[in-house]
Design a protein around this motif. Structure first.
Motif, PDB file in Angstrom:
ATOM      1  N   LEU A   1       0.836  -1.204   0.000  1.00 25.80           N
ATOM      2  CA  LEU A   1       0.000   0.000   0.000  1.00 25.80           C
ATOM      3  C   LEU A   1       0.868   1.250   0.000  1.00 25.80           C
ATOM      4  O   LEU A   1       0.641   2.187  -0.782  1.00 25.80           O
ATOM      5  CB  LEU A   1      -0.922  -0.002   1.222  1.00 25.80           C
ATOM      6  CG  LEU A   1      -1.818   1.231   1.315  1.00 25.80           C
ATOM      7  CD1 LEU A   1      -2.856   1.207   0.218  1.00 25.80           C
ATOM      8  CD2 LEU A   1      -2.496   1.330   2.657  1.00 25.80           C
ATOM      9  N   LEU A  24      -4.164  14.500   0.891  1.00 30.11           N
ATOM     10  CA  LEU A  24      -5.010  13.599   1.685  1.00 30.11           C
ATOM     11  C   LEU A  24      -5.382  14.198   3.024  1.00 30.11           C
ATOM     12  O   LEU A  24      -6.184  13.620   3.764  1.00 30.11           O
ATOM     13  CB  LEU A  24      -4.303  12.252   1.896  1.00 30.11           C
ATOM     14  CG  LEU A  24      -4.004  11.457   0.633  1.00 30.11           C
ATOM     15  CD1 LEU A  24      -3.248  10.188   0.966  1.00 30.11           C
ATOM     16  CD2 LEU A  24      -5.302  11.106  -0.082  1.00 30.11           C
ATOM     17  N   VAL A  81      -6.184  13.503   7.970  1.00 32.54           N
ATOM     18  CA  VAL A  81      -6.768  12.169   8.098  1.00 32.54           C
ATOM     19  C   VAL A  81      -5.978  11.160   7.267  1.00 32.54           C
ATOM     20  O   VAL A  81      -5.622  10.078   7.742  1.00 32.54           O
ATOM     21  CB  VAL A  81      -8.249  12.206   7.676  1.00 32.54           C
ATOM     22  CG1 VAL A  81      -8.848  10.823   7.673  1.00 32.54           C
ATOM     23  CG2 VAL A  81      -9.038  13.107   8.598  1.00 32.54           C
ATOM     24  N   GLY A  82      -5.662  11.533   6.033  1.00 30.74           N
ATOM     25  CA  GLY A  82      -4.935  10.615   5.162  1.00 30.74           C
ATOM     26  C   GLY A  82      -3.502  10.412   5.601  1.00 30.74           C
ATOM     27  O   GLY A  82      -3.002   9.286   5.617  1.00 30.74           O
ATOM     28  N   THR A 119      -2.340  10.738   8.557  1.00 30.51           N
ATOM     29  CA  THR A 119      -2.362   9.922   9.770  1.00 30.51           C
ATOM     30  C   THR A 119      -2.502   8.450   9.411  1.00 30.51           C
ATOM     31  O   THR A 119      -1.850   7.595  10.007  1.00 30.51           O
ATOM     32  CB  THR A 119      -3.520  10.360  10.684  1.00 30.51           C
ATOM     33  OG1 THR A 119      -3.445  11.763  10.848  1.00 30.51           O
ATOM     34  CG2 THR A 119      -3.434   9.697  12.033  1.00 30.51           C
ATOM     35  N   ALA A 120      -3.369   8.166   8.426  1.00 33.48           N
ATOM     36  CA  ALA A 120      -3.538   6.764   8.010  1.00 33.48           C
ATOM     37  C   ALA A 120      -2.195   6.201   7.541  1.00 33.48           C
ATOM     38  O   ALA A 120      -1.846   5.057   7.864  1.00 33.48           O
ATOM     39  CB  ALA A 120      -4.578   6.673   6.901  1.00 33.48           C
ATOM     40  N   ILE A 121      -1.441   7.011   6.792  1.00 38.73           N
ATOM     41  CA  ILE A 121      -0.149   6.535   6.296  1.00 38.73           C
ATOM     42  C   ILE A 121       0.814   6.299   7.458  1.00 38.73           C
ATOM     43  O   ILE A 121       1.529   5.284   7.508  1.00 38.73           O
ATOM     44  CB  ILE A 121       0.410   7.541   5.271  1.00 38.73           C
ATOM     45  CG1 ILE A 121      -0.417   7.441   3.993  1.00 38.73           C
ATOM     46  CG2 ILE A 121       1.874   7.264   4.967  1.00 38.73           C
ATOM     47  CD1 ILE A 121      -0.201   8.564   3.046  1.00 38.73           C
ATOM     48  N   VAL A 141      -0.052   5.584  10.483  1.00 38.46           N
ATOM     49  CA  VAL A 141      -0.517   4.384  11.196  1.00 38.46           C
ATOM     50  C   VAL A 141      -0.052   3.126  10.464  1.00 38.46           C
ATOM     51  O   VAL A 141       0.335   2.141  11.099  1.00 38.46           O
ATOM     52  CB  VAL A 141      -2.055   4.417  11.354  1.00 38.46           C
ATOM     53  CG1 VAL A 141      -2.575   3.085  11.853  1.00 38.46           C
ATOM     54  CG2 VAL A 141      -2.452   5.501  12.329  1.00 38.46           C
ATOM     55  N   CYS A 142      -0.054   3.159   9.128  1.00 39.49           N
ATOM     56  CA  CYS A 142       0.469   2.018   8.364  1.00 39.49           C
ATOM     57  C   CYS A 142       1.922   1.745   8.760  1.00 39.49           C
ATOM     58  O   CYS A 142       2.307   0.594   8.987  1.00 39.49           O
ATOM     59  CB  CYS A 142       0.406   2.288   6.866  1.00 39.49           C
ATOM     60  SG  CYS A 142      -1.227   2.095   6.175  1.00 39.49           S
ATOM     61  N   ILE A 151       2.003   0.199  12.230  1.00 35.70           N
ATOM     62  CA  ILE A 151       1.658  -1.224  12.261  1.00 35.70           C
ATOM     63  C   ILE A 151       2.836  -2.045  11.734  1.00 35.70           C
ATOM     64  O   ILE A 151       3.190  -3.079  12.289  1.00 35.70           O
ATOM     65  CB  ILE A 151       0.380  -1.497  11.444  1.00 35.70           C
ATOM     66  CG1 ILE A 151      -0.809  -0.760  12.055  1.00 35.70           C
ATOM     67  CG2 ILE A 151       0.082  -2.983  11.396  1.00 35.70           C
ATOM     68  CD1 ILE A 151      -2.080  -0.892  11.258  1.00 35.70           C
TER      69      ILE A 151
END
Lengths: 495, 161
Positions: A110, A377, A380-381, A383-385, A387-388, A391
């Motif tokens: 991703l 992004l 929000v976007g 942050t998602a990256i 968080v990826c 993880i």
């Protein structure tokens, strides 16, 4: 079935465990008596990969929509190439590391895919500005393919990560020579944008050796620390409540660190220097669990930073930009200011992929790709990256905790910490949290060396997690009854 | 109208991104459940171990069982299996030991398992903290029955058939 008292397997298990009472219960509970069937997680990996492919294709389509372009055939090439490449990687993992962590590959897919889309999007912007701009996306897709080949080769060659433990010094020296090579080469072959850190083969390609040297140094540190672990965590004089380590125990590691930091500082490459220092310090702390090492290391870092500030003009400029970004917004701090404006324009939800102006930031596709993603992004976007990445690092640490040998444990921890620290340093730099140092965002940024090195790290992490999650090899069944019978026969024949 | 589509695609993409993260977290959860199930098996085994420890005489109940493996059941090396072969097994923190313990309470050369006919016996090599055969500190070379825990520092190991 195995617990049945009448079946031979049950009998053997019974005498094997040697517990006459409640043996049936014990047998059903003991995993060793079951067939070693364990979920490998490969199915989940495939689903997540397909999900990642859907997201990346959607991103590509949104870019095209926002740029008012017709859905061209090139789009199919990029999407198809991406899917094919990672499908092959999935098959390779299935064959070579079947018990490996199911999350790492999809997360990397991703991140790499979003990076590719953003690089493609920046290409479109560049093409609109200058007619003769060279597109970077096809090259990056090519590098991704090459990286995955290297990923395959790494998994194929290193069937057991403990084999790396055998030649730590060889690896360390190879890494060091590779690292020092650009300093020795003439400027025409080693300098790009003022940093003398490349090995260039003109017209063909350029390699950034510090990315690869980082891996060999981590492998060396893991092997070295495992062999010296006992001494490092116990011996040493006490001072002010801290147990000071004996420096001779760490001699080779400190020498290596000093040489590599020296090389990197001389060649104006502070990002990798910070990264290598931080990772090695974390590994020493993990190996010895002594806070005194951490304090000594941080004090040394503070001293080194002050010295560097005094003597490296390049660093002083960076610190000034960080402290006062708006003092010279059109000059020295133009890049950071544009990055901050970009992030501000993006706001919470972003401008939408392809609808912002991330190309205003110089080097948007390499160092500042997170600023570009943050603009389009939004918080929000981005942050998602992040968080990826979290993880990914967390799964690496999980593999480190579960590893059956100390070397694998330390190696996995070092490699995943290096990814985490690199993400922190570059995103911290781009957002103005810490002074900016030139590092790539792993898997996302444009750049062949970075991709290649990070895919080697991924292969090593998958290898270690595979060996830790693999169910233990079943012993050849030597049943208790048989052993007893044999003992009787032997004693009888002896009489 | 296209503006509406663009706005929807903008938010839809962010939702998609976070759905991926949710899916990843679900995989982590199911992975943890699998690991926890594995651990239930381990606790059952360790309970059996504790029950065994309270009945020291039981070990002699199966005198005919020949051991074939040495299994570390507790300590940092837990889960390690070592095939018993001809020749002694040196246990300690030293690099050249047959079983290298990573245990601060074990000595460099802690103990030795030696074969005596069909039997294996344990011998302490002058360790600091001693070697225990099922709660009893050994003073001389002691035969080790199958399934009786040998304690060295924080590590526990036993012979299995």
């Amino acid at each position: 079935m195995t617990g049945g008292p009448g079946s031979p397997a049950g009998l053997s298990g019974n005498s094997g465990n040697g517990s006459p009472a409640g043996s049936a219960k014990a047998n059903t509970a003991a995993p060793s008596n079951r067939r070693p069937r364990r979920r490998t997680g490969r199915g989940a990996e495939l689903w997540l990969l397909i999900f990642a492919a859907i997201i990346v294709t959607a991103a590509l389509m949104i870019v095209e929509l926002n740029q008012h372009q017709a859905l061209k055939i090139e789009l199919v090439y990029y999407g198809g190439g991406y899917l094919a490449v990672f499908a092959i990687a999935h098959v390779v993992v299935r064959a070579l590391a079947p018990y490996a962590d199911p999350l790492m590959l999809p997360l990397v897919a991703l991140l790499n895919g979003l990076g590719l889309v953003m690089i493609y999007r920046l290409d479109l912007a560049e093409a609109a500005k200058h007619a003769n701009a060279t597109p970077q996306a096809p090259l990056q897709l090519l590098w991704t393919a090459v990286s995955l080949v290297l990923f395959l080769v790494t998994l194929l060659v290193i069937r057991d990560h403990t084999s790396l433990q055998s030649y730590p010094y060889t690896l360390a020296f190879a890494g060091l020579i590779f690292l020092a090579l650009p300093a020795a080469l003439p400027r025409s072959l080693s300098e790009v944008n003022g940093a003398k850190i490349w090995i260039r083969i003109p017209g063909l390609l350029s390699v950034q050796p510090s990315e690869f040297a980082k891996i060999t140094l981590i492998v060396f540190a893991a092997a070295f620390l495992v062999s010296k672990r006992g001494v490092l965590s116990t011996a040493g004089p006490r001072f002010l409540g801290l147990t000071l380590p004996r420096i001779r125990d760490l001699g080779p590691l400190v020498a290596l660190l000093a040489v590599s930091l020296g090389v990197l500082v001389v060649s104006n490459d502070l990002g990798p220097a910070l990264l290598i220092f931080g990772v090695l310090l974390a590994m020493v702390y993990l190996a010895t669990s002594r806070v005194s090492w951490l304090i000594i290391g941080l004090l040394a870092f503070a001293g080194g930073a002050v010295l560097a500030y005094q003597f490296v003009p390049h660093l002083r400029v960076r610190v000034d930009i960080w402290l006062h970004p708006f003092a010279d917004p059109q000059g020295a701090s133009y890049q950071l200011v544009q990055s901050l404006f970009g992030l501000g324009t993006g706001g919470i939800f972003g401008t939408g992929l392809g609808a912002g102006r991330p190309d205003i930031v110089p080097y948007a596709s390499t160092d500042f790709i997170t600023a570009a993603l943050g603009e389009e992004l939004g918080l929000v976007g981005l942050t998602a990256i992040i968080v990826c990445f979290m993880i990914l690092v967390g799964r690496g640490m999980r593999a480190a905790l579960a590893a059956r040998d100390n070397f694998g444990s330390l190696l996995a921890a070092g490699l995943s910490f290096s990814i985490g620290l690199q993400v922190f340093v570059i995103i911290g730099g781009v957002t103005g949290l810490i002074p900016l140092t030139g590092l790539t965002t792993p898997f996302v940024s444009y750049g062949g060396s970075s991709l290649l090195a990070n895919y080697i790290i991924l292969a090593l992490l998958l290898r270690i997690s595979d060996s830790s999650r693999r169910p233990p090899v079943k012993q050849p069944r030597r049943t208790g009854t048989l052993a007893q019978a044999r003992t009787e026969i032997l004693s009888r024949s002896a009489k | 109208m296209p503006a509406l589509i663009l706005q929807l695609s903008r938010l839809g993409f962010l939702i998609l991104l976070w759905l991926f993260i949710l899916a990843a977290i679900r995989v982590i959860r199911s992975d943890m459940r699998v690991a926890a199930e594995g651990r239930v098996g381990v606790t059952a085994a360790s309970k059996r171990q504790q029950r065994r420890n309270t009945i020291p005489a039981r070990a002699t109940a199966l005198p005919g069982v020949r051991p074939s493996t040495l299994v570390v059941t507790a300590g940092s090396m837990a889960g390690t299996r070592l095939r018993l072969q001809n020749g002694p097994i040196l246990i300690g923190r030293a690099e050249d030991s047959t079983l290298v313990l990573d245990d601060d309470f074990a000595s460099t050369r802690h103990a030795r398992l030696i074969q005596q006919g069909d039997w294996w016996a344990v011998e302490d090599l002058g360790s600091t903290n001693g070697t225990y055969l099922d709660r009893i500190k050994i003073t001389a070379t002691t035969p080790v029955p199958v399934g009786v825990p040998i304690r060295i520092g924080r590590s526990v190991m036993e012979l299995r058939p």
